[in-house]
Write a protein that holds these residues in place. Structure first.
Motif, PDB file in Angstrom:
ATOM      1  N   CYS A   5       0.752  -1.159  -0.074  1.00 40.13           N
ATOM      2  CA  CYS A   5      -0.052  -0.153   0.006  1.00 40.13           C
ATOM      3  C   CYS A   5       0.901   1.088  -0.036  1.00 40.13           C
ATOM      4  N   PHE A   7       0.133   4.441   0.710  1.00 41.73           N
ATOM      5  CA  PHE A   7      -0.196   5.239   1.628  1.00 41.73           C
ATOM      6  C   PHE A   7       0.210   4.678   2.855  1.00 41.73           C
ATOM      7  N   CYS A   8       0.374   3.365   3.099  1.00 42.17           N
ATOM      8  CA  CYS A   8       0.803   2.927   4.491  1.00 42.17           C
ATOM      9  C   CYS A   8       2.284   3.321   4.254  1.00 42.17           C
ATOM     10  N   HIS A  47      -4.891   1.110   7.923  1.00 44.60           N
ATOM     11  CA  HIS A  47      -5.027   0.745   6.560  1.00 44.60           C
ATOM     12  C   HIS A  47      -6.829   0.421   6.558  1.00 44.60           C
ATOM     13  N   HIS A  99      -6.271   3.239   0.269  1.00 48.91           N
ATOM     14  CA  HIS A  99      -6.090   3.548   1.729  1.00 48.91           C
ATOM     15  C   HIS A  99      -6.887   4.857   1.763  1.00 48.91           C
TER      16      HIS A  99
HETATM   17 ZN    ZN Z   1      -2.581   1.351   3.461  1.00 48.33          ZN
END
Ligand code: ZN
Ligand code: AMP
Length: 115
Positions: A5, A7-8, A47, A99
């Motif tokens: 991910c 954005f994680c 998340h 996300h």
């Molecule tokens: Zn994420």
């Protein structure tokens, strides 16, 4: 943290971003392809794929995202003229990153209805 991910990874600082604000469970950063003079994304640490995937116990996260966006709007002095907060949900709404993220858009007149 979800391995693939984007954005994680931004939250974990594994991918750099232009951070505007950070606390323990929220980060805000400039969108890489801004569509307005202010275009900031506010994300939770947790998340969650989309706004539609929020469970009832996760709803307080949304308040924190909005509080952060409002604070940035004040800092950017766009609150008086107006700004828009957007969650794109799913393909027809244009969601590309799964996300949860809140778009803060301002600094110019914004059309309505959106495209
Ligand atoms: Zn994420
Ligand atoms: P959405 O289309 O609502 O899923 O929004 C995803 C947003 O993430 C888009 O506005 C992209 O420009 C933005 N974006 C994609 N990759 C990055 C990145 N590495 N850093 C900052 N913003 C990004």
């Amino acid at each position: 943290m979800v391995a693939d991910c984007l954005f994680c990874k931004i939250f974990a600082r594994e991918i750099p971003s232009r951070e505007v604000f950070r606390d323990d469970d929220t980060v805000a950063f400039d969108d890489i392809r801004p569509v307005a003079p202010t275009h900031v994304l506010v994300i939770p640490k947790e998340h969650i794929a989309s706004v539609h995937d929020l469970t009832p116990d996760q709803l307080p996260i949304v308040s924190r995202l909005i509080a952060t966006a409002n604070r940035i709007a004040d800092e950017r002095k766009i609150a008086r003229d107006g700004y828009r907060l957007v969650f794109n949900n799913g393909p027809q709404a244009g969601q590309t990153v799964y996300h949860l993220h809140l778009h803060l858009l301002g600094g110019r007149g914004l059309g309505w209805p959106p495209g």
